[in-house]
Design an enzyme around this catalytic site. Structure first.
Site, PDB file in Angstrom:
ATOM      1  N   HIS A 193      39.536  49.794  35.219  1.00 10.25           N
ATOM      2  CA  HIS A 193      39.051  48.475  34.818  1.00 10.25           C
ATOM      3  C   HIS A 193      38.160  48.479  33.893  1.00 10.25           C
ATOM      4  O   HIS A 193      37.806  47.338  33.259  1.00 10.25           O
ATOM      5  CB  HIS A 193      38.477  47.770  36.212  1.00 10.25           C
ATOM      6  CG  HIS A 193      37.164  48.360  36.683  1.00 10.25           C
ATOM      7  ND1 HIS A 193      36.981  49.217  37.770  1.00 10.25           N
ATOM      8  CD2 HIS A 193      36.036  47.831  36.438  1.00 10.25           C
ATOM      9  CE1 HIS A 193      35.639  49.491  37.999  1.00 10.25           C
ATOM     10  NE2 HIS A 193      35.040  48.585  37.191  1.00 10.25           N
ATOM     11  N   ASP A 207      41.573  54.558  39.751  1.00  7.68           N
ATOM     12  CA  ASP A 207      41.019  53.720  38.648  1.00  7.68           C
ATOM     13  C   ASP A 207      40.111  54.669  37.624  1.00  7.68           C
ATOM     14  O   ASP A 207      39.288  54.599  37.473  1.00  7.68           O
ATOM     15  CB  ASP A 207      40.054  52.909  39.509  1.00  7.68           C
ATOM     16  CG  ASP A 207      39.506  51.894  38.578  1.00  7.68           C
ATOM     17  OD1 ASP A 207      39.823  51.589  37.578  1.00  7.68           O
ATOM     18  OD2 ASP A 207      38.755  50.806  39.051  1.00  7.68           O
ATOM     19  N   SER A 233      30.139  51.885  37.532  1.00  6.52           N
ATOM     20  CA  SER A 233      31.849  52.200  37.276  1.00  6.52           C
ATOM     21  C   SER A 233      31.895  53.231  36.119  1.00  6.52           C
ATOM     22  O   SER A 233      31.491  53.243  35.149  1.00  6.52           O
ATOM     23  CB  SER A 233      32.518  50.919  36.983  1.00  6.52           C
ATOM     24  OG  SER A 233      32.588  50.364  38.161  1.00  6.52           O
TER      25      SER A 233
HETATM   26  N1  ARG Z   1      34.893  45.729  42.508  1.00  9.74           N
HETATM   27  C1  ARG Z   1      34.715  46.714  41.378  1.00  9.74           C
HETATM   28  C2  ARG Z   1      33.472  46.472  40.806  1.00  9.74           C
HETATM   29  O1  ARG Z   1      32.847  45.661  40.601  1.00  9.74           O
HETATM   30  C3  ARG Z   1      35.935  46.680  40.731  1.00  9.74           C
HETATM   31  C4  ARG Z   1      36.281  45.468  40.052  1.00  9.74           C
HETATM   32  C5  ARG Z   1      37.721  45.588  38.999  1.00  9.74           C
HETATM   33  N2  ARG Z   1      38.697  45.088  39.894  1.00  9.74           N
HETATM   34  C6  ARG Z   1      38.834  43.817  40.165  1.00  9.74           C
HETATM   35  N3  ARG Z   1      39.895  43.587  40.864  1.00  9.74           N
HETATM   36  N4  ARG Z   1      38.357  42.832  39.654  1.00  9.74           N
HETATM   37  O2  ARG Z   1      33.193  45.901  39.653  1.00  9.74           O
HETATM   38  N1  ASP Z   2      32.954  48.209  40.306  1.00  7.14           N
HETATM   39  C1  ASP Z   2      31.767  48.464  39.918  1.00  7.14           C
HETATM   40  C2  ASP Z   2      31.521  48.354  38.526  1.00  7.14           C
HETATM   41  O1  ASP Z   2      32.349  48.117  37.704  1.00  7.14           O
HETATM   42  C3  ASP Z   2      30.926  49.299  40.938  1.00  7.14           C
HETATM   43  C4  ASP Z   2      30.088  48.708  41.761  1.00  7.14           C
HETATM   44  O2  ASP Z   2      29.662  47.580  41.859  1.00  7.14           O
HETATM   45  O3  ASP Z   2      30.000  49.422  42.615  1.00  7.14           O
HETATM   46  O4  ASP Z   2      30.424  48.870  37.842  1.00  7.14           O
END
Ligand code: ARG
Ligand code: ASP
Length: 711
Positions: free
Chosen positions: A85, A221, A646
């Site tokens: 991502h 990921d 991330s």
């Molecule tokens: N929750 C994770 C982080 O904040 C992964 C985000 C990417 N995935 C998504 N489905 N948007 O940012």
């Molecule tokens: N998914 C998040 C990121 O993109 C990580 C988190 O918020 O735990 O940095």
């Protein structure tokens, strides 16, 4: 009773002090105490091995990836791992109908096949230094906060230019503890970053929005990039003559099996946490701000979803947009539930009583005795302003393409009026790609429905003091028809022409455009009323927060606390561990390929998988990445992470790479405001699964050979 209370309160801030967790530590401040705590948990790492400004150490193998994520170096030739991502827009930008790297994955087979990404960069942190004294030079107690601030800014500007550094380095100074401390970072930006490999989305995004922020998780990921440098190994703009960046500091990889209880450390760039807010601030977030943002995004997501489920083209066009909007929508819902469930506001209020009692006992500045009343008043005053600002940003900037175009055009017009022709031309060039590009994944009908729904929300919920009453929501259908038919904001060809016009013609066209004229009055309200009011109250709140933070430090006798995340390099450690999301439910900390097969839905956009993975599963063809007959995928730990972490390396007790961080669990997303070791967990993809995918799905033996893998 009192003893229990004090114990409770002290655990509020030090709840993990002697347990399985260390939180967002500045690498240059790794005390002997912290190192020995880590050693008690199994770590063999010394402070010098983790961070050293003069010797090679792990910090030289950790990079900030393109300003927002983290990445790690895994070969002497500058190979980087980060999340899928985090690399997504680069992967997407190289994808065409014939070569759909998003869908099918990308596996380069030689350096020559690696793909450059204009604008992408990575940042090394070579040295970290506490320079609070230097930043505070010339400040004395006769100055008021405004005078102090301007003096501090002056000092920072000077120090960023004059602190010693090499030609290719930069100095960045950042504030910590709400402005009570300052640190200087010596950084290097490398600007030629090439895409090396990416798994198909069905692995890299497996579970997509449904599984986002959730456990059990089965997402692979990761993506692979490489740093290129000039012939002298220094940062250089992109050139076909650049060569792979060479380094002695890279992670060796361990594929030994993992188990619950194993120590690990996360090294990366957490973006923002706010753990020292007073109770009223958290209460405002939970009761006022989050609900407003959740409601707005839910409206938008429902409309998108209704079109996406009926129309495959729209689904393709809106998947990335949907994911972006849904990401924080879902996070805020989890955050609110977690705050309520763990009683954060009550705990904060208890702490505030303790704070007052300590302020009295320690004879601290008597102002501290009324600090919570002051907070109370400021947050009362702040309520509508904060709400108005959030509605404006959600409606006009984040969720509707047409209104966002209007906002960018407004900026252009302002730039001409305030700074003249040249600045206008420069910004026009800068915005051109963004504005015309916004029609690429765009559907007029969807956007129009969102526009109507958002403007109705505006009329219903914008606080009265900031609402533009000239707008009558009863006419929204006619207004929308007119705008979407006649405005340059919904016409890619006309907009393109507009972006080549000189400022006078440009403004004349805008001043006669129904869409622009409609939006401009709300945008003006923002810049002329909401933003100045916000700045004004914010600076009062920030000053008080700075004072409060200093008070907290005094209450704890200036023992080191963990400063809030601010986008700078940090360490956090923990153990692999499951958790109890609900009464009578326990989540184990390691997921497996068999769980992917359980979730598999053929043809589904979130839960389909490559046929090759099914075959590998059937044949249990996992060696050497697993010899047990079960292939691990993701795992959970107790490290305190946030957005920006991330892509961070998960490192074992020997300093070897064992995983890549990418998310947190839903019940614990409130860790940005309050970390609770019972339910806050970070989620990592197992390095064994990453290598398994590179080797057996991508068949990219070149990369496997390039990395140092210990079995
Ligand atoms: N929750 C994770 C982080 O904040 C992964 C985000 C990417 N995935 C998504 N489905 N948007 O940012
Ligand atoms: N998914 C998040 C990121 O993109 C990580 C988190 O918020 O735990 O940095």
């Amino acid at each position: 009773m009192k003893k229990i209370l004090v114990l409770l309160l002290v655990t509020f801030l030090f709840q993990n002090s002697r347990s399985q967790n260390g939180r967002m530590i500045i690498p240059s401040e790794l005390s002997n105490d912290l190192i020995s705590r880590m050693q008690e948990m199994g770590s063999k790492l010394t402070a010098d091995a983790i961070y050293s400004p003069d010797k090679t150490s792990l910090n030289d193998a950790v990079i900030q990836f393109n300003g927002g994520c983290t990445g790690e170096i895994v070969s002497p030739d500058g190979l980087i791992l980060t999340n899928h991502h985090c690399g997504y827009s680069a992967i997407q930008s190289h994808s065409t109908f014939e070569h759909n790297y998003v869908k099918d994955g990308f596996w380069s087979q030689s350096l020559a096949e690696e793909l450059p990404n204009p604008g992408m960069y990575v940042t090394f942190v070579r040295k970290i230094e506490n320079i609070t004294d230097k930043v505070m030079e010339g400040i004395d107690d006769t100055m008021d906060e405004t005078q102090k601030k301007s003096m501090i800014q002056k000092n920072i500007n000077r120090l960023e230019k004059t602190l010693p550094k090499k030609d290719w380095q930069e100095i960045q100074i950042k504030s910590f503890y709400d402005g009570n401390s300052y640190y200087a970072f010596t950084i290097e930006n490398y600007k030629d970053i090439r895409l090396v490999a990416a798994p198909p989305s069905s692995i890299g995004k497996f579970g997509a929005d449904t599984d986002n922020w959730m456990w059990p998780r089965h997402t692979g990921d990761f993506s692979v990039f490489r740093i290129y440098a000039g012939k002298n190994n220094r940062p250089a703009e992109y050139s076909p003559d650049n060569v792979p960046y060479h380094t002695d500091s890279y992670f060796k990889i361990s594929i030994k099996p993992k188990k619950a209880g194993d120590f690990f450390l996360i090294y990366g760039f957490p973006g923002r946490t706010q753990e020292y807010l007073p109770a009223v601030a958290v209460q405002q977030k939970v009761e006022v701000i989050n609900p407003a943002r959740i409601k707005t995004r839910k409206t938008v997501l429902d409309i998108m979803k209704s079109y996406m489920s009926k129309n495959d083209t729209i689904k393709l066009q809106y998947t990335a947009k949907y994911a972006r909007i849904a990401n924080y929508w879902k996070k805020w819902i989890g955050e609110n539930q977690g705050i309520k469930r763990t009683g954060v506001i009550e705990k904060k209020k208890d702490f505030e009583k303790y704070f007052i009692s300590q302020a009295q006992a320690k004879k601290m500045d008597p102002d501290y005795l009324r600090i919570f009343n002051l907070f109370e008043n400021l947050y009362k005053e702040n309520r509508d302003i904060e709400l108005a600002r959030n509605y404006f940003i959600e409606i006009f900037y984040l969720n509707n393409d047409l209104l966002k175009r209007a906002l960018l055009l407004y900026n252009l017009k302002q730039t001409y009026e305030k700074q003249g022709k040249e600045s206008f031309a420069e910004l026009q060039k800068k915005y051109a790609g963004r504005l015309t590009g916004s029609f690429k994944n765009y559907n007029t009908t969807v956007d129009k429905d969102i526009f109507k729904a958002l403007m109705k929300l505006y009329a219903a919920y914008m606080p009265a003091a900031y609402k533009n009453t000239s707008f009558n929501p009863d006419n929204i259908d006619d207004i929308a028809e007119n705008i979407y038919q006649n405005s340059v904001l919904n016409n890619p060809d006309e907009l393109k022409k507009l972006l080549h016009k000189g400022p006078k013609k440009f403004i004349k066209i805008l001043d006669n455009d129904p869409g622009y004229l409609f939006a401009e009055k709300f945008i003006k309200d923002y810049y002329q009323k909401i933003a100045p009011d916000y700045q004004n109250i914010r600076s009062k709140i920030n000053n008080l927060q700075k004072k409060y933070m200093k008070g907290i430090q005094q209450v704890f006798d200036n023992r080191p606390l963990y400063p809030d995340a601010n986008g700078t390099l940090r360490i956090t450690y923990g153990v692999i561990k499951g958790y109890e999301p609900h009464d009578a439910v326990y989540y184990f900390p390691i997921s497996h390929v068999k769980g992917i097969i359980e979730k598999y839905i053929p043809g589904d956009y979130e839960f389909d998988i490559p046929k090759k993975l099914i075959d590998l599963y059937k044949n249990k063809d996992y060696k050497p990445y697993s010899n047990s007959g079960e292939m691990p995928v993701d795992f959970l730990g107790t490290a305190h992470t946030t957005g920006g972490n991330s892509g961070s390396p998960a490192i074992n007790k020997e300093g070897e790479l064992i995983g890549i961080n990418f998310d947190r669990v839903w019940e614990g997303t409130m860790s940005d405001l309050y970390y609770d070791q019972k339910i806050c967990r970070n989620i990592m993809v197992d390095i064994n699964y990453v290598l398994f995918v590179i080797d057996k799905i991508g068949n990219d033996k070149r990369l496997i050979k390039e990395m140092s893998i210990t079995k």
